[in-house]
Design a protein around this motif. Structure first.
Motif, short mmCIF file in Angstrom:
data_model
loop_
_atom_site.label_atom_id
_atom_site.label_comp_id
_atom_site.label_asym_id
_atom_site.label_seq_id
_atom_site.Cartn_x
_atom_site.Cartn_y
_atom_site.Cartn_z
N ASP A 152 0.86 -1.17 0.00
CA ASP A 152 0.00 0.00 0.00
C ASP A 152 0.90 1.23 0.00
OD1 ASP A 152 -1.63 2.15 0.68
OD2 ASP A 152 -2.71 1.08 2.26
N THR A 153 0.73 2.14 -0.96
CA THR A 153 1.63 3.28 -1.07
C THR A 153 1.51 4.25 0.11
OG1 THR A 153 0.03 4.49 -2.43
CG2 THR A 153 1.71 3.19 -3.57
N SER A 154 0.50 4.10 0.95
CA SER A 154 0.41 4.92 2.15
C SER A 154 1.07 4.23 3.35
CB SER A 154 -1.05 5.25 2.49
OG SER A 154 -1.78 4.09 2.82
N ARG A 155 1.68 3.06 3.10
CA ARG A 155 2.38 2.35 4.16
C ARG A 155 3.74 1.87 3.64
NH1 ARG A 155 0.13 1.04 8.74
NH2 ARG A 155 1.35 -0.87 8.96
N GLY A 156 4.10 0.62 3.87
CA GLY A 156 5.37 0.08 3.43
C GLY A 156 5.41 -1.40 3.74
N VAL A 157 6.61 -1.99 3.70
CA VAL A 157 6.75 -3.43 3.93
C VAL A 157 6.65 -3.71 5.43
CG1 VAL A 157 8.28 -5.42 3.70
CG2 VAL A 157 8.24 -3.66 1.91
N ASP A 158 5.67 -4.56 5.80
CA ASP A 158 5.51 -4.94 7.20
C ASP A 158 5.83 -6.42 7.38
OD1 ASP A 158 3.26 -6.35 6.32
OD2 ASP A 158 1.85 -4.81 7.01
N ALA A 159 5.65 -6.91 8.59
CA ALA A 159 6.05 -8.28 8.91
C ALA A 159 5.29 -9.31 8.07
CB ALA A 159 5.85 -8.54 10.40
N ASP A 160 3.99 -9.16 7.95
CA ASP A 160 3.20 -10.14 7.19
C ASP A 160 3.62 -10.19 5.73
OD1 ASP A 160 1.75 -10.85 9.44
OD2 ASP A 160 0.13 -9.42 9.04
#
Length: 407
Positions: A152-160
């Protein structure tokens, strides 16, 4: 909110540092410290003194007396003040792009040599263009495969997302600690552990976090990292980047740009290249001495303030900016394209509206300086040592006026 901004400035324990920067006594609003930081006033004196005393006075003797060790001395200082890195693991070298290339290529080659199945490089689809372009180029050069993490371009790479991307074929994971577009702040310890559980090495891009967000490379168990020095470290346009290589990897990585400065005996001028021990082996050409000077003044300020206090003010600034945006920009159709939780956010915000490209141009004409990122994103970069709450409020009111004018 004028009274709130004034009260926050009055209570700000870092407020006195603002006067240390050129231009903070003018009406100009600077929202782009996450791209190019303001110069410290002390830097002009430092540069002039260097020209007349060290360069002009000592001439070539300066190399033996100090300059040869500057990449390591300043690197260690950045490591201690901003990266959570013990000495002997950080060096100032080339541009961000070149250092990312060196470390990514070295890590891929080492991993593939140890296990020929490991031919995959994992990278976020929305990472900074240099990171993505380098990954594609190195993969083509070395016969590797790119695994894209869709984000999601409003976030980034997360654990999941990372767990789904890594596996027994993963060689290297390239991650941004703070996403350049959204400001999403990744969990360095958790993501490093996920990559290591899959047998991969991690290369951290710290460009948008070094000097603004606490980093703990040693505590994370990080392998490699690269970051620039012209954002929150105020090193000036094109200032050289830094590279971190954990001690345990330094003897086992072969960087691909073999130059004289990385040789075991720099002045032997021998017929065969033999890499130096430690971080010197990751250098290539002559150190950019002039380009390393400016960042030292911000390191002085950072040492005085402490990275924890810098982060505390950064959170306060972005929280204030979000409240203001909710009050005066949301009714105009402007959307926050960054995480709302400050624990998941670095030092900048992105505000989204279809008119933001035109809004940015209008703001620049009026000495309000954010920057624009597609799609429809106005980035608000708030440098804790040089940005005030009042400046933030004035700038956001100007954004509102420009949105109304351009809608």
């Amino acid at each position: 909110m004028n009274a709130e901004a004034a009260a926050l400035d009055a209570d700000d324990p870092l407020a006195h540092h603002r006067a240390a920067f050129v231009g903070t006594d003018t009406p100009l609003v600077y929202f782009d410290g996450n791209s190019l930081g303001r110069p410290p006033r002390a830097t002009a004196e430092r540069l002039a003194r260097f020209v007349t005393e060290e360069w002009g006075g000592r001439l070539i003797r300066g190399w033996d007396e100090a300059w040869m060790q500057l990449p390591f001395a300043i690197g260690d200082r950045i490591g201690a003040l901003a990266l959570g890195a013990a000495s002997g693991q950080t060096v100032i070298g080339d541009s961000t792009t070149v250092l990312l290339y060196k470390l990514l290529r070295a890590a891929l080659d080492a991993q593939t040599a140890a296990d020929p199945r490991r031919v995959e490089i994992v990278v976020g689809r929305d990472d900074f263009p240099t990171d993505r372009y380098l990954v594609e180029g190195i993969a083509a050069e070395r016969g590797a495969r790119v695994v894209w993490v869709e984000v999601d371009t409003s976030r980034g790479v997360d654990a999941d997302l990372l767990r789904d991307a890594v596996g027994p074929r993963t060689a290297v994971v390239l991650l941004s600690h703070v996403s350049y577009r959204s400001g999403f702040l990744a969990d360095g310890a958790v993501l490093t552990a996920i990559a290591h559980d899959a047998g991969a090495l991690v290369l951290w891009d710290l460009c948008h976090s070094a000097g603004s967000v606490p980093v703990a490379l040693d505590d994370w168990g990080a392998d490699l990292a690269v970051g620039c020095t012209y954002k929150y470290l105020n090193g000036g346009p094109g200032a050289p980047a830094f590279a971190y290589v954990a001690t345990r990897h330094q003897g086992g990585l072969t960087q691909p740009v073999q130059g004289w400065m990385g040789a075991a005996d720099v002045f032997s001028m021998g017929p065969v290249y033999r890499p130096a021990a430690g971080m010197r082996r990751f250098l290539s050409g002559t150190p950019p001495v002039l380009a390393m000077l400016a960042m030292q003044d911000t390191l002085d300020l950072l040492e005085d303030a402490g990275i924890a206090a810098v982060r505390e003010k950064s959170v306060a600034l972005t929280e204030f900016a979000v409240r203001v945006a909710d009050g005066i920009l949301a009714p105009l159709g402007v959307r926050l394209a960054s995480p709302r939780d400050p624990a998941e956010r670095g030092g900048h915000l992105t505000l989204s509206h279809p008119a933001m490209r035109r809004v940015t141009a209008r703001l620049w004409e009026g000495d309000v300086i954010p920057d624009y990122r597609d799609p429809h994103g106005l980035r608000i970069g708030l440098s804790p040592l040089s940005t005030s709450f009042t400046e933030t409020l004035v700038g956001l009111h100007a954004v509102a006026d420009a949105v109304r004018a351009e809608s």
